[in-house]
Design a protein around this motif. Structure first.
Motif, PDB file in Angstrom:
ATOM      1  N   SER A   1       0.829  -1.211   0.000  1.00  0.00           N
ATOM      2  CA  SER A   1       0.000   0.000   0.000  1.00  0.00           C
ATOM      3  C   SER A   1       0.859   1.256   0.000  1.00  0.00           C
ATOM      4  N   ALA A   2       1.915   1.237   0.816  1.00  0.00           N
ATOM      5  CA  ALA A   2       2.796   2.400   0.876  1.00  0.00           C
ATOM      6  C   ALA A   2       3.547   2.592  -0.440  1.00  0.00           C
ATOM      7  N   TRP A   3       3.925   1.484  -1.070  1.00  0.00           N
ATOM      8  CA  TRP A   3       4.612   1.580  -2.362  1.00  0.00           C
ATOM      9  C   TRP A   3       3.730   2.265  -3.397  1.00  0.00           C
ATOM     10  N   LEU A   4       2.468   1.850  -3.487  1.00  0.00           N
ATOM     11  CA  LEU A   4       1.550   2.479  -4.437  1.00  0.00           C
ATOM     12  C   LEU A   4       1.375   3.962  -4.129  1.00  0.00           C
ATOM     13  N   ALA A   5       1.234   4.298  -2.855  1.00  0.00           N
ATOM     14  CA  ALA A   5       1.040   5.705  -2.483  1.00  0.00           C
ATOM     15  C   ALA A   5       2.259   6.546  -2.832  1.00  0.00           C
ATOM     16  N   ARG A   6       3.445   6.018  -2.599  1.00  0.00           N
ATOM     17  CA  ARG A   6       4.674   6.756  -2.889  1.00  0.00           C
ATOM     18  C   ARG A   6       4.865   6.988  -4.381  1.00  0.00           C
ATOM     19  N   ARG A   7       4.344   6.097  -5.179  1.00  0.00           N
ATOM     20  CA  ARG A   7       4.580   6.171  -6.618  1.00  0.00           C
ATOM     21  C   ARG A   7       3.424   6.828  -7.374  1.00  0.00           C
ATOM     22  N   TRP A   8       2.441   7.351  -6.678  1.00  0.00           N
ATOM     23  CA  TRP A   8       1.222   7.796  -7.345  1.00  0.00           C
ATOM     24  C   TRP A   8       1.452   8.957  -8.295  1.00  0.00           C
ATOM     25  N   ASP A   9       2.533   9.718  -8.120  1.00  0.00           N
ATOM     26  CA  ASP A   9       2.841  10.808  -9.042  1.00  0.00           C
ATOM     27  C   ASP A   9       3.471  10.322 -10.339  1.00  0.00           C
ATOM     28  N   ASP A  10       3.882   9.068 -10.366  1.00  0.00           N
ATOM     29  CA  ASP A  10       4.413   8.483 -11.597  1.00  0.00           C
ATOM     30  C   ASP A  10       3.226   8.193 -12.516  1.00  0.00           C
ATOM     31  N   PRO A  11       3.187   8.759 -13.719  1.00  0.00           N
ATOM     32  CA  PRO A  11       2.014   8.591 -14.589  1.00  0.00           C
ATOM     33  C   PRO A  11       1.660   7.140 -14.886  1.00  0.00           C
ATOM     34  N   ALA A  12       2.615   6.230 -14.767  1.00  0.00           N
ATOM     35  CA  ALA A  12       2.318   4.829 -15.059  1.00  0.00           C
ATOM     36  C   ALA A  12       1.407   4.203 -14.007  1.00  0.00           C
ATOM     37  N   PHE A  13       1.404   4.751 -12.804  1.00  0.00           N
ATOM     38  CA  PHE A  13       0.702   4.082 -11.711  1.00  0.00           C
ATOM     39  C   PHE A  13      -0.814   4.281 -11.737  1.00  0.00           C
ATOM     40  N   PRO A  14      -1.347   5.488 -11.910  1.00  0.00           N
ATOM     41  CA  PRO A  14      -2.801   5.613 -11.993  1.00  0.00           C
ATOM     42  C   PRO A  14      -3.411   4.804 -13.135  1.00  0.00           C
TER      43      PRO A  14
END
Length: 342
Positions: free
Chosen positions: A295-308
């Motif tokens: 969960s923390a990994w997803l939250a930390r990477r949310w600004d990376d356009p690939a993640f949303p």
């Protein structure tokens, strides 16, 4: 080479804004990076399924395609990446089928335009048939061989899988950055506190288990199978930890099914390394830590356009409601007797 399931490392604790990150890594930049180490593409470029890093298969003039991995900046130190490469080199030297980074001009790690990258030979394969007992035993032997090398010396630069870095720090980061919806924050905070207490009890029951160098992210997506047997790819999350970390993610289904799977894995594993049965107390504890860390990994990477795009369900009300229920299930599972082989 597939690292789509990477989970963040200790070096991620400061968080990274990926806005800087891979935007400038255009196809031309990828090909220019390869040319900087005297590898010349025939123009074929295929982006592979990867989020934490960026990984490409590149056609090469007068040779087979290669795989190039561009590392997420700031995640690992150069020394930690080289230590991962050295570990895989040790495995390859022991005739264990892993895929080491190529040595080019005396180095496995290269830089271009601010990016760090490594080049690998392409190794194909299919997913292993984990419903087959012989396949599970073969995988167990393979992991046992990896661990026999892994226990010969410790890592100096790479982290240890522990409660602090995989559970407490991700929990605290999510709370500090207001990631949890306000109406679920109290419930989530309470249930994760209970879950971490359960993790500590599991570690206490297991006692002082031995730590060794691991693959670290040993799930079925990182195993490729050929007629010659399995080989593991993506040692990017390699770290120190208990042996069971490289075994439990290959278990699935009902408890009775997992007992049979574990029996087969250990039958092969113990051809090379003795397994400490006390580590079975850690299976659900390690699963709990992985869930919090994810969960923390997803939250930390949310600004990376690939993640949303890849994880549209993340950070919704339903997502966090499900995480509360998931932690409650884990609390109950950690209080059950450990999963003994059949």
């Amino acid at each position: 080479m597939n690292d789509d399931s990477d989970i963040p490392s200790r070096d991620d604790t400061q968080g990274i804004s990926p806005a800087f990150s891979f935007a400038a890594l255009t196809p031309d930049c990828v090909l220019d990076a390869l040319e900087s180490v005297d590898l010349y593409s025939d123009g074929r470029l295929l982006a592979l399924n990867s989020y934490e890093n960026r990984v490409y298969q590149v056609g090469i003039e007068d040779g087979p395609p290669l795989v190039v991995k561009f590392y997420r900046p700031q995640r690992w130190s150069d020394a930690a990446i080289r230590e991962e490469h050295a570990f895989v080199d040790e495995l390859a030297a022991a005739e264990i089928p892993a895929v080491p980074a190529m040595q080019i001009a005396g180095s496995s790690l290269h830089t271009f335009a601010g990016y760090r990258f490594a080049v690998f030979k392409r190794r194909g394969g299919r997913a292993p048939e984990l419903d087959d007992a012989a396949t599970r035993e073969w995988l167990g032997r393979f992991i046992g061989r990896i661990h026999a090398v892994g226990m010969t010396k410790p890592f100096a630069e790479r982290p240890t899988l522990d409660i602090a870095s995989f559970g407490e720090e991700p929990r605290d980061w999510l709370l500090a950055h207001d990631c949890i919806p306000a109406d679920l924050r109290e419930a989530w905070q309470s249930v994760t506190a209970q879950a971490l207490e359960g993790v500590r009890r599991c570690y206490e029951r297991a006692g002082d288990v031995k730590l060794l160098r691991l693959h670290g992210d040993c799930h079925v997506g990182n195993v490729l199978w050929t007629d010659a047997g399995p080989h593991f790819v993506d040692f990017d999350d390699s770290r120190s930890g208990p042996a069971i970390q490289d075994l439990w993610m290959l278990l699935s289904g009902e408890r009775s099914e997992q007992r049979l799977q574990l029996t087969d894995l250990l039958a092969g594993y113990e051809d090379f390394v003795e397994f400490d049965a006390r580590e079975l107390y850690l299976v659900e504890a390690l699963r709990t830590l992985r869930l919090l860390h994810y969960s923390a990994w997803l939250a930390r990477r949310w600004d990376d356009p690939a993640f949303p795009v890849a994880f549209p369900w993340f950070n919704t009300q339903r997502y966090w409601q499900d995480r509360v229920l998931e932690m409650r299930e884990q609390i109950a599972l950690m209080d059950e007797p450990p999963l003994w082989p059949a």
